[in-house]
Each structure stands twice: as C-alpha cells, then as structure tokens.
Design an enzyme around this catalytic site. Structure first.
Site, PDB file in Angstrom:
ATOM      1  N   ASP A   1      30.784   7.074  74.712  1.00  0.00           N
ATOM      2  CA  ASP A   1      32.159   7.024  74.211  1.00  0.00           C
ATOM      3  C   ASP A   1      32.718   8.364  73.751  1.00  0.00           C
ATOM      4  OD1 ASP A   1      30.441   6.945  71.766  1.00  0.00           O
ATOM      5  OD2 ASP A   1      32.393   6.818  70.781  1.00  0.00           O
TER       6      ASP A   1
ATOM      7  N   ASP B   1      24.511   5.155  74.638  1.00  0.00           N
ATOM      8  CA  ASP B   1      24.815   5.724  73.341  1.00  0.00           C
ATOM      9  C   ASP B   1      24.867   4.574  72.337  1.00  0.00           C
ATOM     10  OD1 ASP B   1      25.847   7.647  71.417  1.00  0.00           O
ATOM     11  OD2 ASP B   1      27.786   6.691  71.736  1.00  0.00           O
TER      12      ASP B   1
ATOM     13  N   ASP C   1      26.612   4.654  68.504  1.00  0.00           N
ATOM     14  CA  ASP C   1      27.886   4.551  67.772  1.00  0.00           C
ATOM     15  C   ASP C   1      29.081   4.623  68.718  1.00  0.00           C
ATOM     16  OD1 ASP C   1      26.978   4.535  64.955  1.00  0.00           O
ATOM     17  OD2 ASP C   1      26.131   6.471  65.489  1.00  0.00           O
TER      18      ASP C   1
ATOM     19  N   ASP D   1      28.689  12.940  74.756  1.00  0.00           N
ATOM     20  CA  ASP D   1      28.010  12.275  75.868  1.00  0.00           C
ATOM     21  C   ASP D   1      28.248  12.985  77.205  1.00  0.00           C
ATOM     22  OD1 ASP D   1      26.868  10.149  74.348  1.00  0.00           O
ATOM     23  OD2 ASP D   1      28.856   9.236  74.221  1.00  0.00           O
TER      24      ASP D   1
ATOM     25  N   LYS E   1      21.958  16.645  74.361  1.00  0.00           N
ATOM     26  CA  LYS E   1      21.528  15.409  75.005  1.00  0.00           C
ATOM     27  C   LYS E   1      21.021  15.644  76.425  1.00  0.00           C
ATOM     28  CE  LYS E   1      24.383  12.195  72.318  1.00  0.00           C
ATOM     29  NZ  LYS E   1      25.413  11.155  72.334  1.00  0.00           N
TER      30      LYS E   1
END
Length: 228
Positions: A172, A8, A10, A176, A149
């Site tokens: 994070d 990932d 950010d 995710d 995702k």
C-alpha cells in the site's frame, strides 16, 4: 504459476491504512492461497517479534522480511544490518521532539518515530551521523545501513530457491516500491500511494484487506495475467 505471495502488513492486511485491525477477508484470502499450496510471507517495516508472532498464528510458511529488510526469517533468522546504537536513538528522538513507536523496544536495526513527517533538518542530522533515514508514511525510520525491502526479499527468495517470476506481492505504501523490485507480479491495494499504483500490474478496486481478498480471488480464478 505463482508459488509465493508476499504481503505487507499495515494498510494491506489491515482494514484501512489508519487501522491496526487485521481484516478478516485478508485472513480468509490467506487460507485460500494455502489450500492451493501457495506460500504466503510477510514483508514489513514492523519489528521481527511482531511479525514472527503473526507468522506463527496465521500459520504461514513463506518467510518474513522485517524492519524494512534488516531482518529475514525462513526456517532460521538472519540479520542483514548492523544493530543500532541506542544513544543515537535517544539523541534523534530528543532533538526533534519525537515519540517512539511502540515497537522500538523490540527493534534491533531500524527504529521508528512519530510524527511521520520527515524534515530537512532530520535529513541533515542523519547525513552527519552516516545514517539512513526515511518516512514510511507511518513513522520516520533511522538505521545504520537499512537493507531496504528489496535486499531482504532478495535474500528470502534465495533461501527458498525461487525466481522473481514465481512471486507476487501486494502492498500500500511507497516503501513497497522496493518490495515490487524483486517480484514478478505487483499488486497495489485501492487506497495505496500513487507512486506504488504507478508501477503496479494490478490495482484492486477495494482498499486494504478487502483488496487482498479481491486480488486472491482473481488470482485463483485465473483472471490475472501473471505470466511475464
């Protein structure tokens, strides 16, 4: 043996979750993986042009999943979602007094707005318009049929002929979780959302980019049980 590590952006490659500054330790960790001929890819809610630029200048080769799964790149670009009607973007922003994220002018399918707090009124509006809506913690996202995702990563793995067991991922945020569904080894950075930590195979002691470096060091030293 892990053949691909998906990261990932950010809150993961950056110095912290509220920072857009990429951590130098994370870049070094990417170089360590590349020296071992382990591919590195990016999976993010960010727009394709942003990720494509980073991908090129970080010299990555493991592919891209952008706009929360709507756009996939590996040697060529694939769009998995319908392009958004810009009139709906304007209506949503105006109705709920939101601000565009700076990347909206580059987006095709999945559009983001701040503040990131998702309300019942927003959910009802999206339901009436038959739109997907979700908060990433950084922005509220709307799309016609956001792939997620998971769908984007599944497509990326198919393009490379890889199985879940060949792939590790680090992230994070709760967005995710879908990324983790398609990989064999799941890593949450130390400052990740609790929902992500709950399903991770390994949680780093360090936050964000420093956590990426910690994970990669342990992976290459054989200190993590990545065999399922």
């Amino acid at each position: 043996m892990i053949k691909l590590v998906l990261m990932d952006l950010d809150g993961t490659l950056t110095e912290d979750r509220d920072s857009t500054r990429i951590d130098l330790d994370a870049i070094y960790a990417i170089r360590l993986l590349q020296e071992k001929r382990i591919k590195v890819g990016l999976v993010s809610g960010n727009s394709y042009p942003i990720l494509r630029g980073l991908y090129t200048y970080l010299y990555l080769d493991g592919g891209i999943v952008a706009e929360n799964g709507c756009i996939v790149f590996y040697k060529e670009k694939y769009r998995l979602c319908k392009q958004m009607d810009k009139s709906l973007v304007i209506e949503f922003k105006s109705l709920f007094k939101l601000r565009d994220t700076w990347q909206n002018e580059y987006r095709e399918c999945d559009f983001g707005f701040v503040p990131a707090k998702l309300t019942d009124e927003m959910i009802n509006w999206a339901k009436e318009k038959n739109l997907y809506i979700k908060s990433s913690g950084y922005a509220v996202h709307i799309a016609y049929n956001a792939a997620g995702k998971s769908v984007g990563v599944e497509k990326l793995l198919q393009l490379q002929g890889l199985k879940k067991e060949d792939v590790a991922a680090i992230g994070d945020s709760s967005t995710d979780i879908e990324l983790f569904q398609q990989v064999g080894f799941k890593v949450a950075v130390g400052n990740a959302d609790d929902e992500l930590k709950d399903i991770a195979d390994y949680i780093t002691s360090n936050k964000s980019g420093k956590g990426v470096r910690e994970f990669v060091d342990k992976l290459l030293k054989g200190e993590l049980d990545v065999i399922k």
